[in-house]
Scaffold this motif. Structure first.
Motif, mmCIF file in Angstrom:
data_model
loop_
_atom_site.group_PDB
_atom_site.id
_atom_site.type_symbol
_atom_site.label_atom_id
_atom_site.label_comp_id
_atom_site.label_asym_id
_atom_site.label_seq_id
_atom_site.Cartn_x
_atom_site.Cartn_y
_atom_site.Cartn_z
ATOM 1 N N ILE A 57 56.315 8.522 70.367
ATOM 2 C CA ILE A 57 55.238 7.555 70.585
ATOM 3 C C ILE A 57 54.785 6.948 69.262
ATOM 4 O O ILE A 57 54.685 5.729 69.120
ATOM 5 C CB ILE A 57 54.058 8.220 71.329
ATOM 6 C CG1 ILE A 57 54.447 8.490 72.775
ATOM 7 C CG2 ILE A 57 52.817 7.352 71.252
ATOM 8 C CD1 ILE A 57 53.455 9.339 73.523
ATOM 9 N N PHE A 58 54.539 7.788 68.267
ATOM 10 C CA PHE A 58 54.055 7.259 66.996
ATOM 11 C C PHE A 58 55.151 6.546 66.224
ATOM 12 O O PHE A 58 54.879 5.630 65.447
ATOM 13 C CB PHE A 58 53.408 8.372 66.170
ATOM 14 C CG PHE A 58 52.052 8.736 66.681
ATOM 15 C CD1 PHE A 58 50.964 7.927 66.423
ATOM 16 C CD2 PHE A 58 51.871 9.865 67.453
ATOM 17 C CE1 PHE A 58 49.711 8.237 66.913
ATOM 18 C CE2 PHE A 58 50.628 10.190 67.947
ATOM 19 C CZ PHE A 58 49.540 9.371 67.679
ATOM 20 N N ASP A 59 56.379 6.926 66.431
ATOM 21 C CA ASP A 59 57.486 6.222 65.793
ATOM 22 C C ASP A 59 57.613 4.805 66.351
ATOM 23 O O ASP A 59 57.794 3.840 65.599
ATOM 24 C CB ASP A 59 58.778 7.007 66.013
ATOM 25 C CG ASP A 59 59.893 6.530 65.123
ATOM 26 O OD1 ASP A 59 59.625 6.266 63.933
ATOM 27 O OD2 ASP A 59 61.032 6.432 65.610
ATOM 28 N N VAL A 60 57.493 4.658 67.642
ATOM 29 C CA VAL A 60 57.565 3.330 68.264
ATOM 30 C C VAL A 60 56.372 2.477 67.835
ATOM 31 O O VAL A 60 56.515 1.279 67.569
ATOM 32 C CB VAL A 60 57.648 3.458 69.799
ATOM 33 C CG1 VAL A 60 57.447 2.120 70.479
ATOM 34 C CG2 VAL A 60 58.979 4.060 70.197
ATOM 35 N N GLU A 61 55.214 3.087 67.735
ATOM 36 C CA GLU A 61 54.037 2.333 67.302
ATOM 37 C C GLU A 61 54.201 1.849 65.865
ATOM 38 O O GLU A 61 53.748 0.764 65.513
ATOM 39 C CB GLU A 61 52.774 3.193 67.433
ATOM 40 C CG GLU A 61 52.512 3.708 68.826
ATOM 41 C CD GLU A 61 52.408 2.632 69.878
ATOM 42 O OE1 GLU A 61 52.049 1.492 69.556
ATOM 43 O OE2 GLU A 61 52.684 2.928 71.048
ATOM 44 N N THR A 62 54.859 2.628 65.038
ATOM 45 C CA THR A 62 55.129 2.195 63.669
ATOM 46 C C THR A 62 56.066 0.993 63.659
ATOM 47 O O THR A 62 55.906 0.076 62.851
ATOM 48 C CB THR A 62 55.747 3.357 62.864
ATOM 49 O OG1 THR A 62 54.866 4.469 62.937
ATOM 50 C CG2 THR A 62 55.957 2.979 61.425
ATOM 51 N N VAL A 63 57.010 0.974 64.565
ATOM 52 C CA VAL A 63 57.912 -0.177 64.673
ATOM 53 C C VAL A 63 57.129 -1.432 65.054
ATOM 54 O O VAL A 63 57.432 -2.528 64.585
ATOM 55 C CB VAL A 63 59.036 0.116 65.691
ATOM 56 C CG1 VAL A 63 59.822 -1.128 66.026
ATOM 57 C CG2 VAL A 63 59.950 1.195 65.155
ATOM 58 N N PHE A 64 56.097 -1.283 65.865
ATOM 59 C CA PHE A 64 55.270 -2.435 66.220
ATOM 60 C C PHE A 64 54.469 -2.948 65.022
ATOM 61 O O PHE A 64 54.134 -4.128 64.958
ATOM 62 C CB PHE A 64 54.312 -2.092 67.359
ATOM 63 C CG PHE A 64 54.970 -2.021 68.696
ATOM 64 C CD1 PHE A 64 55.886 -2.974 69.094
ATOM 65 C CD2 PHE A 64 54.672 -0.996 69.574
ATOM 66 C CE1 PHE A 64 56.496 -2.912 70.329
ATOM 67 C CE2 PHE A 64 55.273 -0.922 70.809
ATOM 68 C CZ PHE A 64 56.185 -1.886 71.183
ATOM 69 N N LEU A 65 54.144 -2.073 64.100
ATOM 70 C CA LEU A 65 53.370 -2.496 62.931
ATOM 71 C C LEU A 65 54.228 -3.202 61.882
ATOM 72 O O LEU A 65 53.704 -3.952 61.062
ATOM 73 C CB LEU A 65 52.689 -1.284 62.290
ATOM 74 C CG LEU A 65 51.465 -0.767 63.020
ATOM 75 C CD1 LEU A 65 50.962 0.498 62.362
ATOM 76 C CD2 LEU A 65 50.376 -1.814 63.064
ATOM 77 N N TYR A 66 55.506 -2.980 61.875
ATOM 78 C CA TYR A 66 56.363 -3.559 60.842
ATOM 79 C C TYR A 66 56.359 -5.095 60.839
ATOM 80 O O TYR A 66 56.172 -5.697 59.777
ATOM 81 C CB TYR A 66 57.792 -3.017 60.970
ATOM 82 C CG TYR A 66 58.696 -3.531 59.892
ATOM 83 C CD1 TYR A 66 58.599 -3.048 58.599
ATOM 84 C CD2 TYR A 66 59.621 -4.531 60.151
ATOM 85 C CE1 TYR A 66 59.407 -3.532 57.594
ATOM 86 C CE2 TYR A 66 60.433 -5.023 59.156
ATOM 87 C CZ TYR A 66 60.326 -4.514 57.884
ATOM 88 O OH TYR A 66 61.123 -5.000 56.895
#
Length: 135
Positions: free
Chosen positions: A86-95
């Motif tokens: 979940i947090f890995d995918v959210e980091t991808v959204f922030l990039y």
């Protein structure tokens, strides 16, 4: 039914693709669907069919297997993996936001802060529930 385009060429409606920009996508989609089917059919046709007792054994680094192959994992492993994903995918959204930060303005910055705040609240919740503990 026959249509006439701007150049004066007549085109039959049945042969005209409605979305001309998507023909490459359609071709890719057909190939992507055909490759796994072709792989499965090829495997079915070419695979050896003998099912001797030796082939049914579990392979464990060349040694005789000890115990059963099915073991039960602790649920904490799955919870930890789920929180990570979940947090890995959210980091991808922030990039993409970080790449275009200088062009987006104050409103996008505030939206990103709200997004990060929601992530931090979720992290605090997972931490409090013990999803991050490995004991």
């Amino acid at each position: 039914m026959v249509y006439e385009c701007q150049t004066g060429v007549q085109i039959e409606a049945a042969l005209m693709f409605v979305l001309p920009g998507y023909d490459a996508f359609l071709g890719f989609l057909l190939i992507a669907a055909a490759v796994p089917v072709l792989a499965l059919v090829t495997n079915k046709l070419l695979a050896p069919r003998s099912q001797t007792g030796e082939r049914e054994l579990t392979y464990e680094s060349g040694m005789e297997p000890i115990g059963g192959a099915w073991i039960q994992f602790n649920i904490r492993y799955y919870m930890f993996a789920l929180v990570f994903v979940i947090f890995d995918v959210e980091t991808v959204f922030l990039y993409p936001w970080a790449v275009a930060f200088h062009r987006l303005g104050l409103l996008a910055f505030i939206e990103a802060l709200v997004f990060i705040t929601i992530l931090l609240v979720a992290l605090a919740y997972a931490w409090r529930k013990g999803a991050l503990e490995w004991s």
